[in-house]
Design a protein around this motif. Structure first.
Motif, mmCIF file in Angstrom:
data_model
loop_
_atom_site.group_PDB
_atom_site.id
_atom_site.type_symbol
_atom_site.label_atom_id
_atom_site.label_comp_id
_atom_site.label_asym_id
_atom_site.label_seq_id
_atom_site.Cartn_x
_atom_site.Cartn_y
_atom_site.Cartn_z
ATOM 1 N N GLY A 29 0.818 -1.212 0.000
ATOM 2 C CA GLY A 29 0.000 0.000 0.000
ATOM 3 C C GLY A 29 0.854 1.265 0.000
ATOM 4 N N TYR A 30 2.166 1.099 0.067
ATOM 5 C CA TYR A 30 3.108 2.224 0.088
ATOM 6 C C TYR A 30 4.214 1.971 -0.934
ATOM 7 C CZ TYR A 30 0.883 3.093 4.571
ATOM 8 O OH TYR A 30 -0.043 3.316 5.560
ATOM 9 N N ASP A 31 4.851 3.026 -1.395
ATOM 10 C CA ASP A 31 6.007 2.879 -2.275
ATOM 11 C C ASP A 31 7.206 2.400 -1.467
ATOM 12 O OD1 ASP A 31 4.491 3.836 -4.379
ATOM 13 O OD2 ASP A 31 5.326 5.865 -4.294
ATOM 14 N N ILE A 32 7.967 1.477 -2.019
ATOM 15 C CA ILE A 32 9.193 1.005 -1.388
ATOM 16 C C ILE A 32 10.354 1.812 -1.957
ATOM 17 C CG2 ILE A 32 10.805 -0.933 -1.228
ATOM 18 C CD1 ILE A 32 8.360 -2.765 -0.998
ATOM 19 N N TYR A 73 18.254 -16.372 1.157
ATOM 20 C CA TYR A 73 18.513 -14.953 1.379
ATOM 21 C C TYR A 73 17.554 -14.361 2.400
ATOM 22 C CZ TYR A 73 21.815 -14.677 -2.398
ATOM 23 O OH TYR A 73 22.936 -14.848 -3.154
ATOM 24 N N ASP A 74 17.998 -13.285 3.040
ATOM 25 C CA ASP A 74 17.142 -12.424 3.845
ATOM 26 C C ASP A 74 16.819 -11.225 2.970
ATOM 27 O OD1 ASP A 74 17.541 -14.165 6.001
ATOM 28 O OD2 ASP A 74 19.221 -12.995 6.766
ATOM 29 N N ILE A 75 15.553 -10.805 2.976
ATOM 30 C CA ILE A 75 15.113 -9.714 2.094
ATOM 31 C C ILE A 75 14.390 -8.677 2.929
ATOM 32 C CG2 ILE A 75 13.749 -9.125 0.059
ATOM 33 C CD1 ILE A 75 14.151 -12.059 -0.850
ATOM 34 N N ARG A 76 14.823 -7.420 2.796
ATOM 35 C CA ARG A 76 14.227 -6.325 3.563
ATOM 36 C C ARG A 76 13.820 -5.191 2.620
ATOM 37 N NH1 ARG A 76 16.675 -4.119 8.985
ATOM 38 N NH2 ARG A 76 15.319 -5.782 9.690
ATOM 39 N N ASP A 81 7.667 5.788 4.475
ATOM 40 C CA ASP A 81 7.574 6.290 5.848
ATOM 41 C C ASP A 81 8.696 5.769 6.750
ATOM 42 O OD1 ASP A 81 5.218 7.671 5.240
ATOM 43 O OD2 ASP A 81 3.956 5.960 5.799
ATOM 44 N N GLY A 82 9.591 4.934 6.178
ATOM 45 C CA GLY A 82 10.673 4.361 6.967
ATOM 46 C C GLY A 82 10.318 3.045 7.644
ATOM 47 N N ASP A 83 9.098 2.537 7.405
ATOM 48 C CA ASP A 83 8.715 1.231 7.946
ATOM 49 C C ASP A 83 9.466 0.146 7.190
ATOM 50 O OD1 ASP A 83 6.788 2.270 9.766
ATOM 51 O OD2 ASP A 83 5.351 2.452 8.118
ATOM 52 N N THR A 84 9.873 -0.906 7.901
ATOM 53 C CA THR A 84 10.594 -1.998 7.261
ATOM 54 C C THR A 84 9.765 -3.274 7.263
ATOM 55 O OG1 THR A 84 11.739 -2.578 9.316
ATOM 56 C CG2 THR A 84 12.884 -1.073 7.807
ATOM 57 N N TYR A 85 10.030 -4.092 6.260
ATOM 58 C CA TYR A 85 9.373 -5.377 6.061
ATOM 59 C C TYR A 85 10.504 -6.365 5.796
ATOM 60 C CZ TYR A 85 5.722 -2.010 4.868
ATOM 61 O OH TYR A 85 4.853 -0.955 4.876
ATOM 62 N N THR A 86 10.621 -7.403 6.618
ATOM 63 C CA THR A 86 11.747 -8.315 6.476
ATOM 64 C C THR A 86 11.261 -9.754 6.406
ATOM 65 O OG1 THR A 86 13.083 -6.795 7.818
ATOM 66 C CG2 THR A 86 13.990 -8.987 7.424
ATOM 67 N N LEU A 87 11.793 -10.487 5.434
ATOM 68 C CA LEU A 87 11.555 -11.926 5.313
ATOM 69 C C LEU A 87 12.904 -12.605 5.449
ATOM 70 C CD1 LEU A 87 9.035 -11.934 2.340
ATOM 71 C CD2 LEU A 87 8.538 -12.195 4.772
ATOM 72 N N LEU A 101 1.344 -5.694 4.184
ATOM 73 C CA LEU A 101 1.376 -5.074 5.503
ATOM 74 C C LEU A 101 1.574 -6.114 6.622
ATOM 75 C CD1 LEU A 101 -1.277 -2.218 5.348
ATOM 76 C CD2 LEU A 101 1.203 -2.027 5.484
ATOM 77 N N ASP A 102 1.226 -7.363 6.362
ATOM 78 C CA ASP A 102 1.438 -8.422 7.364
ATOM 79 C C ASP A 102 2.913 -8.663 7.638
ATOM 80 O OD1 ASP A 102 -1.285 -8.835 7.623
ATOM 81 O OD2 ASP A 102 -1.329 -10.457 6.135
ATOM 82 N N ASP A 103 3.789 -8.225 6.743
ATOM 83 C CA ASP A 103 5.224 -8.456 6.888
ATOM 84 C C ASP A 103 5.963 -7.312 7.590
ATOM 85 O OD1 ASP A 103 5.159 -10.926 5.410
ATOM 86 O OD2 ASP A 103 4.870 -9.703 3.612
ATOM 87 N N ILE A 104 5.235 -6.292 8.029
ATOM 88 C CA ILE A 104 5.880 -5.138 8.670
ATOM 89 C C ILE A 104 6.587 -5.590 9.942
ATOM 90 C CG2 ILE A 104 3.962 -4.337 10.091
ATOM 91 C CD1 ILE A 104 4.673 -1.471 9.056
ATOM 92 N N ASP A 105 7.789 -5.035 10.159
ATOM 93 C CA ASP A 105 8.570 -5.397 11.346
ATOM 94 C C ASP A 105 8.015 -4.740 12.597
ATOM 95 O OD1 ASP A 105 10.332 -6.946 9.845
ATOM 96 O OD2 ASP A 105 11.620 -5.233 9.429
#
Length: 105
Positions: A29-32, A73-76, A81-87, A101-105
């Motif tokens: 929902g936001y630009d990365i 790999y780890d992917i972030r 807005d500076g929010d991070t999403y990490t798998l 949005l479920d992946d937000i840290d």
């Protein structure tokens, strides 16, 4: 015999290198603005693969990996807005990534 052993070691090292890609889709929902793809459990994140580009919501980018030691790999991602999403521990040889949005840290 030694020459055969050296040849076998060189060949097996080359054959073990992973060349591939992962497609990363942004459904947050936001630009990365930043995207990092680093070998699993690396001590630091690699360079931002987007460089100066932005991954808009709803879009996908292909990230190539060459001569890697493996495919896990780890992917972030970091949004506007500076929010991070990490798998963590993603086997990119087996699957692509969609951030929500479920992946937000």
């Amino acid at each position: 015999m030694l020459a055969l052993l050296v040849f076998t070691c060189l060949f097996s090292t080359t054959a073990a290198a992973f060349n591939g890609y992962v497609e990363v889709t942004n459904n947050t929902g936001y630009d990365i603005h930043y995207l990092y793809v680093s070998p699993a459990h690396a001590s630091d994140w690699e360079e931002d693969v987007l460089d100066q580009d932005i991954l808009p919501n709803g879009h996908t980018v292909r990230v190539s990996v060459r001569k890697a030691k493996g495919s896990v790999y780890d992917i972030r991602a970091e949004d506007e807005d500076g929010d991070t999403y990490t798998l963590w521990d993603v086997d990119i040889a087996r699957r692509d990534v969609t951030f929500t949005l479920d992946d937000i840290d």
